[in-house]
Design an enzyme around this catalytic site. Structure first.
Site, PDB file in Angstrom:
ATOM      1  N   GLU A 146     -13.938   2.255   2.530  1.00 47.79           N
ATOM      2  CA  GLU A 146     -13.041   3.130   3.415  1.00 47.79           C
ATOM      3  C   GLU A 146     -13.380   4.783   3.473  1.00 47.79           C
ATOM      4  OE1 GLU A 146      -8.886   2.769   2.853  1.00 47.79           O
ATOM      5  OE2 GLU A 146      -8.731   3.723   0.733  1.00 47.79           O
ATOM      6  N   ASP A 192       0.750  -1.288  -0.162  1.00 48.07           N
ATOM      7  CA  ASP A 192       0.074   0.307  -0.008  1.00 48.07           C
ATOM      8  C   ASP A 192       0.897   1.233  -0.101  1.00 48.07           C
ATOM      9  OD1 ASP A 192      -2.176   1.574   0.081  1.00 48.07           O
ATOM     10  OD2 ASP A 192      -2.916   0.854   2.019  1.00 48.07           O
ATOM     11  N   GLU A 233      -6.407  -1.775  -5.981  1.00 45.53           N
ATOM     12  CA  GLU A 233      -7.405  -0.533  -5.376  1.00 45.53           C
ATOM     13  C   GLU A 233      -7.738   0.452  -6.337  1.00 45.53           C
ATOM     14  OE1 GLU A 233      -8.079   1.518  -1.067  1.00 45.53           O
ATOM     15  OE2 GLU A 233      -6.196   1.820  -2.128  1.00 45.53           O
TER      16      GLU A 233
END
Length: 655
Positions: free
Chosen positions: A464, A409, A458
């Site tokens: 989120e 990430d 993503e």
């Protein structure tokens, strides 16, 4: 007279060379591309003989002064027809992918080549070079001009406060604006969608991105969009924070240093005569390089839990919840109960900046042994900067634990060095037979064909965002199927079980709400594509609703085939996917209640046992209201789908 004739012939030859034109049409004849070589190389596109892309420039300039457009005299043209079938080893849309196109190759005398491909559902071109040694690319011209001031759907980059504009998480809502209202101050990432009211819609993106910066887009207050590329990182600086990153603190005056003999990324225009042609389009996958992983038998798609969005805030348990051994064992039990293949251990299981400094509240040996006893896999989150520094020892440790999937990430860039990082990590994970997903990343651009174990990215404003904003609206969720999915599989992380109306919604960490009905959250597992799907809801709530969770747990994540049954851009989408002899149908709706009637004539003969989950009668006021029912259906039946505002629908059809 002879002298005059010779002069005339020379002039005619010069004109022919200066204005060389070639046409190539799609296999079905509906799409026609015209390439014209004059002072510049331009292409235009026609659909049913109506122009849909006006003459648009292509060029590339190297730092030594050489440029593609200097070699347009006396080109060599070659054409070929291709009709093949690609077999996808990890099929997020379909196993068998028809790959039919006509190709025009324009070879120039200065070692540049431009390759055009025309498909029944789009066109693409790429530049190639055949130069010795290494070259440095100063600039690339990629223009997309249109005959009218069409609306454009685009995700605009929000300039960061302490970095340049080419740093982004690639997670923004869609802005809708006419072409002439887009200026050079607007920078956005692809895919984007040009949406004429009458003519076909055109998705713009790229494929086969390697050793080169990704393509942003911008405008100049004309009826046109233009490629824009992050310059090469001359200097990089590391931040020291909870989620440390490596950012570009100084840019060079060029785009890339790369091999002199190579092909550059495809510039892709996806052409959809109907709105429902967009969500199932796989042109980007077809254009990508074939798999570089010889054996992918170890790639095991499936569903997983993720605790990060709800911050492990489970309840009705006899222990203190949090990032600890007991909580992860609880997640393992939940995964086992509802047929999930693995759990995710998200940020916090270790020091973000040191993967070997494990949280003292976690006993990895105990968690690993417990997961193995239950037949549940373990996957791990990592910070990209840390994984880059500890790559080989970390992957060896993951292998010892039996970890078969990692997420990394916070890359937040797509310049040449960032793109190289994706290849480095994918190649390393392939050696260790570990699946991979990137977050804080740009769209896949066909990477999942080249590295089938790199299952998704993503590159999406997903669940989120409900923690801190009201951006994940029903309209946004519907648009993702038409626009973002053109670029490849995405990780939205659906399954939120706390659902609210716009009036009742509040961004709230720990008790996270969605701006959708419960059934829309379920339908996302069918409509959105990702070979690894994360359930981000609260398992404690899920245990109180076993019927709902068992239905969710039965949804596959890879598919034999996909059909879009009905769709209208930004309003709704109805997707049908087949796995074995079973069919799953999912529908997403915007904020307007509606009723659809969907024929089931695509089904084979015979009866299907249907399990239906639909918005409850009070879902417009209490979005967690849903109804599960059973029915027997055949291909002669129609589904009546009643969708609440922000609603959804899902049905499983089994023999």
């Amino acid at each position: 007279m002879k002298k005059l004739l010779i002069t005339f012939l020379l002039f005619a030859s010069f004109v022919a060379n200066a204005q060389a034109t070639r046409e190539v049409s799609s296999p079905n004849g509906a799409i026609r591309l015209v390439a014209q070589l004059g002072d510049q190389l331009r292409y235009s596109v026609y659909f049913n003989n109506e122009i849909i892309v006006s003459p648009s420039e292509i060029d590339m300039v190297l730092t030594d002064g050489r440029k593609l457009s200097d070699g347009l005299a006396r080109p060599q043209f070659t054409e070929r027809n291709v009709s093949e079938t690609i077999i996808s080893p990890v099929p997020e849309k379909r196993i068998r992918i028809p790959d039919r196109y006509k190709e025009l190759k324009i070879t120039l005398r200065n070692a540049f080549t431009v390759i055009f491909r025309v498909y029944d559902d789009g066109v693409a071109y790429r530049i190639a070079t055949s130069l010795p040694g290494e070259i440095t690319v100063r600039s690339e011209t990629a223009a997309f001009r249109f005959p009218a001031n069409h609306p454009v759907y685009f995700p605009e980059v929000v300039p960061p406060t302490n970095m340049d504009i080419y740093h982004t998480g690639f997670e923004e809502p869609y802005t809708i604006r006419p072409l002439e209202n887009i200026s050079s101050k607007n920078l956005f990432f692809s895919p984007v969608l040009v949406a004429p009211k009458e003519a076909p819609k055109i998705g713009i993106t790229e494929s086969d991105l390697e050793d080169y910066p990704g393509m942003f887009l911008t405008g100049n207050a004309e009826k046109a969009l233009f490629g824009n590329f992050a310059p090469y990182p001359a200097e990089e600086t590391e931040t020291k924070e909870l989620y440390s990153t490596r950012y570009v603190s100084k840019r060079a005056n060029f785009l890339a240093k790369t091999k002199g003999t190579r092909a550059f990324p495809w510039r892709v225009l996806i052409i959809a005569a109907q709105d429902k042609d967009l969500p199932a389009n796989d042109l980007v996958y077809r254009l990508a390089s074939p798999s570089r992983v010889a054996d992918v038998s170890w790639v095991k798609p499936g569903k997983a839990t993720d605790e990060w969005i709800i911050t492990s805030n489970i309840f009705n348990v006899p222990f203190k919840s949090g990032i600890n051994t007991a909580t992860y064992k609880y997640y393992i039990d939940f995964a086992k109960r509802f047929g999930f293949e693995r759990i995710m251990m998200d940020a916090g299981w270790s020091d973000n900046n040191d993967l070997f400094k494990i949280n003292p509240d976690i006993d990895m040996d105990e968690i690993v042994a417990y997961a193995k006893s239950k037949g549940v896999g373990i996957s791990m989150w990592t910070l990209a900067l840390t994984l880059d520094k500890q790559l080989e020892p970390a992957l060896k440790q993951f292998s010892k634990w039996g970890v078969d999937f990692v997420m990394t990430d916070f890359i937040n860039r797509d310049d040449q060095k960032a793109v190289q990082f994706f290849y480095k990590i994918a190649e390393a994970c392939a050696r260790h037979k570990i699946m991979l997903m990137f977050h804080g990343a740009f769209k896949p651009a066909g990477f999942n064909r080249t590295f089938p174990h790199a299952v998704a990215r993503e590159a999406v404003l997903g669940s989120e965002y409900n923690m801190w904003s009201a951006k994940a609206t029903p309209e946004h969720n519907v648009l993702l199927a038409f626009i973002r999915m053109l670029g490849g599989p995405l990780d939205y992380e659906p399954g939120m079980l706390n659902n609210a109306t716009p009036k009742g919604f509040h961004p709230m960490p720990e008790n996270v709400m969605s701006l959708t009905t419960r059934t829309q959250q379920l339908a996302m597992f069918v409509v959105y594509e990702s070979p690894i799907q994360f359930f981000a809801g609260n398992p404690s709530q899920g245990l109180k609703e076993p019927g709902f969770m068992e239905l969710l747990g039965s949804i596959p994540t890879v598919w034999d085939t996909t059909r879009i049954l009905d769709a209208r851009l930004g309003d709704y989408v109805v997707t049908a996917r087949k796995k074995g002899s079973d069919w799953f149908i999912g529908a997403l709706n915007d904020s307007t209640a509606r009723e659809l009637s969907i024929p089931l004539d695509f089904l084979p003969a015979g009866q299907f046992n249907a399990t239906i989950c639909e918005d409850g009668v009070n879902a417009d006021r209490y979005p967690a209201d849903y109804r599960i029912s059973e029915a027997v259906l055949t291909s002669r039946d129609r589904l009546t789908i009643r969708l609440a505002p922000g609603g959804g629908y899902m049905v499983r059809l089994r023999r």
